[in-house]
Motif scaffolding. Structure first.
Motif, PDB file in Angstrom:
ATOM      1  N   ALA A  55       0.839  -1.200   0.000  1.00 24.21           N
ATOM      2  CA  ALA A  55       0.000   0.000   0.000  1.00 24.21           C
ATOM      3  C   ALA A  55       0.875   1.251   0.000  1.00 24.21           C
ATOM      4  N   TYR A  56       0.489   2.208  -0.840  1.00 22.32           N
ATOM      5  CA  TYR A  56       1.216   3.481  -0.890  1.00 22.32           C
ATOM      6  C   TYR A  56       0.287   4.544  -1.468  1.00 22.32           C
ATOM      7  N   MET A  57       0.660   5.766  -1.327  1.00 25.64           N
ATOM      8  CA  MET A  57      -0.094   6.870  -1.934  1.00 25.64           C
ATOM      9  C   MET A  57       0.865   8.002  -2.241  1.00 25.64           C
ATOM     10  N   ALA A  58       0.895   8.394  -3.509  1.00 30.35           N
ATOM     11  CA  ALA A  58       1.708   9.532  -3.937  1.00 30.35           C
ATOM     12  C   ALA A  58       0.837  10.795  -3.874  1.00 30.35           C
ATOM     13  N   ASN A  59       1.230  11.815  -4.598  1.00 24.74           N
ATOM     14  CA  ASN A  59       0.470  13.070  -4.614  1.00 24.74           C
ATOM     15  C   ASN A  59      -0.349  13.185  -5.891  1.00 24.74           C
ATOM     16  N   PHE A  60      -1.418  13.964  -5.820  1.00 25.03           N
ATOM     17  CA  PHE A  60      -2.176  14.277  -7.027  1.00 25.03           C
ATOM     18  C   PHE A  60      -1.298  15.071  -7.990  1.00 25.03           C
ATOM     19  N   GLU A  61      -1.633  14.962  -9.275  1.00 27.12           N
ATOM     20  CA  GLU A  61      -0.908  15.764 -10.260  1.00 27.12           C
ATOM     21  C   GLU A  61      -1.117  17.255  -9.962  1.00 27.12           C
ATOM     22  N   ASN A  62      -0.115  18.034 -10.245  1.00 19.32           N
ATOM     23  CA  ASN A  62      -0.172  19.466  -9.950  1.00 19.32           C
ATOM     24  C   ASN A  62      -0.906  20.217 -11.052  1.00 19.32           C
ATOM     25  N   GLY A  63      -1.337  21.417 -10.711  1.00 25.23           N
ATOM     26  CA  GLY A  63      -1.936  22.321 -11.683  1.00 25.23           C
ATOM     27  C   GLY A  63      -3.440  22.387 -11.564  1.00 25.23           C
ATOM     28  N   GLU A  64      -3.944  23.615 -11.585  1.00 24.41           N
ATOM     29  CA  GLU A  64      -5.384  23.838 -11.528  1.00 24.41           C
ATOM     30  C   GLU A  64      -5.962  23.687 -12.923  1.00 24.41           C
ATOM     31  N   LYS A  65      -7.144  23.067 -13.030  1.00 24.47           N
ATOM     32  CA  LYS A  65      -7.763  22.824 -14.319  1.00 24.47           C
ATOM     33  C   LYS A  65      -9.049  23.620 -14.431  1.00 24.47           C
ATOM     34  N   HIS A  66      -9.402  23.865 -15.708  1.00 24.86           N
ATOM     35  CA  HIS A  66     -10.625  24.623 -15.994  1.00 24.86           C
ATOM     36  C   HIS A  66     -11.471  23.845 -16.985  1.00 24.86           C
ATOM     37  N   LEU A  67     -12.770  23.892 -16.761  1.00 29.00           N
ATOM     38  CA  LEU A  67     -13.699  23.155 -17.619  1.00 29.00           C
ATOM     39  C   LEU A  67     -14.920  24.029 -17.834  1.00 29.00           C
ATOM     40  N   SER A  68     -15.397  24.093 -19.068  1.00 28.25           N
ATOM     41  CA  SER A  68     -16.616  24.872 -19.360  1.00 28.25           C
ATOM     42  C   SER A  68     -17.589  23.984 -20.125  1.00 28.25           C
ATOM     43  N   VAL A  69     -18.884  24.238 -19.901  1.00 29.37           N
ATOM     44  CA  VAL A  69     -19.926  23.443 -20.532  1.00 29.37           C
ATOM     45  C   VAL A  69     -21.136  24.337 -20.761  1.00 29.37           C
ATOM     46  N   SER A  70     -21.878  24.066 -21.822  1.00 24.73           N
ATOM     47  CA  SER A  70     -23.084  24.847 -22.102  1.00 24.73           C
ATOM     48  C   SER A  70     -24.211  24.396 -21.196  1.00 24.73           C
ATOM     49  N   GLN A  71     -25.027  25.334 -20.804  1.00 29.41           N
ATOM     50  CA  GLN A  71     -26.121  25.041 -19.899  1.00 29.41           C
ATOM     51  C   GLN A  71     -27.027  23.963 -20.497  1.00 29.41           C
ATOM     52  N   GLY A  72     -27.409  22.993 -19.678  1.00 25.47           N
ATOM     53  CA  GLY A  72     -28.265  21.886 -20.133  1.00 25.47           C
ATOM     54  C   GLY A  72     -27.479  20.636 -20.491  1.00 25.47           C
ATOM     55  N   ASN A  73     -26.232  20.802 -20.895  1.00 25.19           N
ATOM     56  CA  ASN A  73     -25.396  19.633 -21.194  1.00 25.19           C
ATOM     57  C   ASN A  73     -24.812  19.070 -19.908  1.00 25.19           C
ATOM     58  N   ALA A  74     -24.217  17.895 -20.042  1.00 21.47           N
ATOM     59  CA  ALA A  74     -23.610  17.255 -18.877  1.00 21.47           C
ATOM     60  C   ALA A  74     -22.168  17.720 -18.728  1.00 21.47           C
ATOM     61  N   ALA A  75     -21.780  17.942 -17.475  1.00 21.24           N
ATOM     62  CA  ALA A  75     -20.393  18.268 -17.178  1.00 21.24           C
ATOM     63  C   ALA A  75     -19.717  17.000 -16.658  1.00 21.24           C
ATOM     64  N   VAL A  76     -18.673  16.570 -17.345  1.00 28.74           N
ATOM     65  CA  VAL A  76     -17.930  15.363 -16.953  1.00 28.74           C
ATOM     66  C   VAL A  76     -16.605  15.817 -16.355  1.00 28.74           C
ATOM     67  N   GLU A 137      -3.225   7.150   4.707  1.00 31.22           N
ATOM     68  CA  GLU A 137      -2.872   8.438   4.098  1.00 31.22           C
ATOM     69  C   GLU A 137      -4.085   9.045   3.406  1.00 31.22           C
ATOM     70  N   ASN A 138      -4.120  10.378   3.319  1.00 30.36           N
ATOM     71  CA  ASN A 138      -5.147  11.049   2.537  1.00 30.36           C
ATOM     72  C   ASN A 138      -4.538  12.252   1.842  1.00 30.36           C
ATOM     73  N   LYS A 139      -5.025  12.527   0.644  1.00 29.28           N
ATOM     74  CA  LYS A 139      -4.502  13.625  -0.176  1.00 29.28           C
ATOM     75  C   LYS A 139      -5.665  14.387  -0.772  1.00 29.28           C
ATOM     76  N   THR A 140      -5.444  15.688  -1.001  1.00 28.98           N
ATOM     77  CA  THR A 140      -6.460  16.549  -1.599  1.00 28.98           C
ATOM     78  C   THR A 140      -5.924  17.104  -2.898  1.00 28.98           C
ATOM     79  N   SER A 141      -6.749  17.093  -3.935  1.00 29.49           N
ATOM     80  CA  SER A 141      -6.300  17.519  -5.265  1.00 29.49           C
ATOM     81  C   SER A 141      -6.375  19.037  -5.416  1.00 29.49           C
ATOM     82  N   GLN A 142      -5.737  19.512  -6.459  1.00 30.46           N
ATOM     83  CA  GLN A 142      -5.893  20.910  -6.854  1.00 30.46           C
ATOM     84  C   GLN A 142      -7.317  21.102  -7.384  1.00 30.46           C
ATOM     85  N   PRO A 143      -7.854  22.309  -7.260  1.00 30.80           N
ATOM     86  CA  PRO A 143      -9.250  22.528  -7.683  1.00 30.80           C
ATOM     87  C   PRO A 143      -9.415  22.478  -9.201  1.00 30.80           C
ATOM     88  N   ILE A 144     -10.625  22.115  -9.595  1.00 30.21           N
ATOM     89  CA  ILE A 144     -11.023  22.125 -11.003  1.00 30.21           C
ATOM     90  C   ILE A 144     -12.150  23.152 -11.095  1.00 30.21           C
TER      91      ILE A 144
END
Length: 530
Positions: A55-76, A137-144
């Motif tokens: 058992a092991y746990m590394a870190n989340f990948e670095n960098g903040e991400k951005h996602l845009s979607v049109s209203q009514g569509n699904a956000a994945v 262990e617990n880790k928190t990701s950068q925000p999306i």
């Protein structure tokens, strides 16, 4: 001890007296499959493999991400990548608040966040928290950052966002789940229907029909599963997606070899090993813990039924043979000890005292047993007549080991010895051959013309073996003459026929027949009376 990782085998020797392999400072490099190999002077056996997981746990990948979607569509929103084992427990948050699944929120089995029929208030900052249950262990990701852009509030036809995936499960596993996430507007009118091989299902649904769970899957649960997304009260066509579920069955042995097999050298042996399972197991054979394909022995052949056939057994074939049946659901193994034995030669049917007529053929027997198969040599006195490398004219060593003499001569008489030899020793047996001279008429009767009232003399001189009893038989025109019943006729010891006071009734063809165990012969002559 062996450790198998990828395609490489590492040999480990850190044993204690209890035959346990100790790993003092465990780290990620120790993860993999291990096998224990036991060796002694008899051979070697492999244990079924054991997996070591770290058992092991590394870190989340670095960098903040951005996602845009049109209203009514699904956000994945895919969870940021993190290297960890085992798979962590993942929780999604938005602006510090935990997100739970709902009719409009789906969290997939891959920890992807799907927001259906998005609206402007869905705009925000999303992040995940991963917890490794094994090491704590617990880790928190950068925000999306998700941005929902305004768009007309028109109906949206059904679309499948997350399709079912081809899945395999081992028979006996508690459950298996397929998922199907769809979007449409208005979302409240969206329905998901599950089918197996085209037949609608009635139970097993959860998470607003987005998940189908099959409890205690069995072989008959295998098939094609399909989800259909339908927008009720609408003429918009439905959409569907499907995947295959395979139910695997671990290998089970249905035919095993005996624990000890003894076979004579040079023989052929079939070592049985058959197994069933889903998919059909592949059979792997090992000799003393080495895969037989690596031994490069052409005499080793794995048959279509999984058994191992060994041709022309040799002493080096002695050892432990192990059969592994493997498929995607697991493996099972069995083993046997093969002992290749050698046996001293033994002449089971030796040459008998025999008699043959000069010019005929004779076979002197020499049948043997032994392992390896004995080599046969025939001798008369000190002279080798026939063997694997020697063959004199008229003397033939047969496949059975017997000796064929053809044709025989008077000079062939004597004592014959069969020698049977292999690596364990020699056996021999002898017999006498008597060759009789062939009985032949050398002074046959002659055609003659005699005066009536005189004597006719028909000779029948011959040569023959002095040990053979001879009998003369005379015939006239094919009928046997009873000399004792006719006073005018006399037969002497040499076989000559005397006919006195000849007359016209004596005219005919006279045949002398010689009968003996040394052969038969006959000659004829015509007699005339004038």
């Amino acid at each position: 001890m062996q450790k198998g990782k990828s395609r490489h085998d590492l040999h480990l020797i850190n044993f204690v007296l209890t035959f346990r392999y100790l790993i003092p400072s465990l780290d990620r490099s120790h993860a993999g499959f291990y096998r224990c190999i036991v060796r002694n002077r008899v051979g070697a056996l492999m244990q079924r493999r054991t997996e070591v997981q770290v058992a092991y746990m590394a870190n989340f990948e670095n960098g903040e991400k951005h996602l845009s979607v049109s209203q009514g569509n699904a956000a994945v929103v895919k969870a940021p990548r993190i290297s960890t084992f085992p798979r962590p427990q993942v929780t999604w948050f938005r602006d510090g608040r935990k997100i739970s699944p709902s009719s409009r929120i789906a969290i997939t089995m891959e920890n992807t966040l799907v927001i259906l029929s998005t609206v402007a208030p869905d705009t925000g900052r999303y992040y995940v928290q991963a917890v490794n249950d094994k090491n704590g262990e617990n880790k928190t990701s950068q925000p999306i950052t998700l941005t929902v852009e305004s768009a007309p509030a028109d109906p949206i036809a059904p679309i499948i966002i997350i399709s079912p995936k081809n899945t395999s499960v081992v028979f006996g596993f508690p459950e298996v789940t397929l998922e199907c996430v769809a979007n449409a507007r208005p979302l409240i009118k969206l329905s998901i229907v599950w089918k197996k091989d085209g037949v609608p299902l009635r139970s097993g649904f959860s998470d607003y029909h987005r998940k189908l769970t099959i409890l205690n899957p069995k072989l008959h649960d295998a098939g094609y599963y399909e989800c259909e997304a339908i927008l009720r009260s609408s003429s918009v066509p439905s959409v569907n997606a499907g995947a295959f579920l395979s139910v695997l069955e671990p290998p089970q042995l249905i035919l095993e070899p005996e624990r000890h097999i003894t076979v004579e050298i040079e023989k052929v042996v079939d070592i049985p090993c058959q197994a069933r399972g889903v998919p059909l197991p592949v059979m792997y054979w090992y000799k003393d813990a080495t895969l037989i394909t690596r031994l490069n022995v052409p005499r080793y052949n794995v048959l279509s039924n999984g058994s191992l056939q060994i041709n022309g057994l040799m002493p080096d074939d002695t050892g432990m043979f192990q059969c592994f049946a493997r498929n995607d659901a697991g493996e099972v193994q069995t083993f046997t000890y093969l002992a290749v034995t050698s046996i001293p030669p033994n002449i089971t049917k030796g040459p008998l005292d025999s008699t043959v007529i000069d010019g005929l053929s004779v076979i002197l027997s020499c049948e043997t047993s032994g392992a390896p198969r004995p080599a046969i040599t025939w001798q008369r006195g000190e002279k080798v007549l026939a063997s694997g490398s020697v063959q004199l004219p008229r003397f033939t060593l047969l496949e059975s080991g017997s000796l064929l003499i053809s044709p025989s001569h008077i000079s062939d008489a004597g004592s014959y010895t069969c020698l049977a030899t292999n690596s364990r020793g020699v056996d021999e047996s002898s017999g006498d051959l008597i060759v009789w001279a062939r009985t032949r008429i050398t002074n046959p009767p002659q055609e003659q013309s005699v005066i009536k009232g005189t004597m006719a003399v028909l000779t029948c001189g011959l040569t023959h073996d002095p040990n053979v009893v001879i009998r003369h038989v005379w015939q006239k025109n094919g009928a046997v003459i009873d000399v004792d019943a006719i006073p005018r006729m006399r037969l002497d010891e040499a076989g000559t026929l005397y006919i006195s006071q000849t007359w016209s009734g004596d005219i005919g063809i006279y045949t002398c027949k010689v009968l003996s165990v040394g052969g038969n012969d006959s000659r004829s002559a015509q007699v005339r009376v004038r």
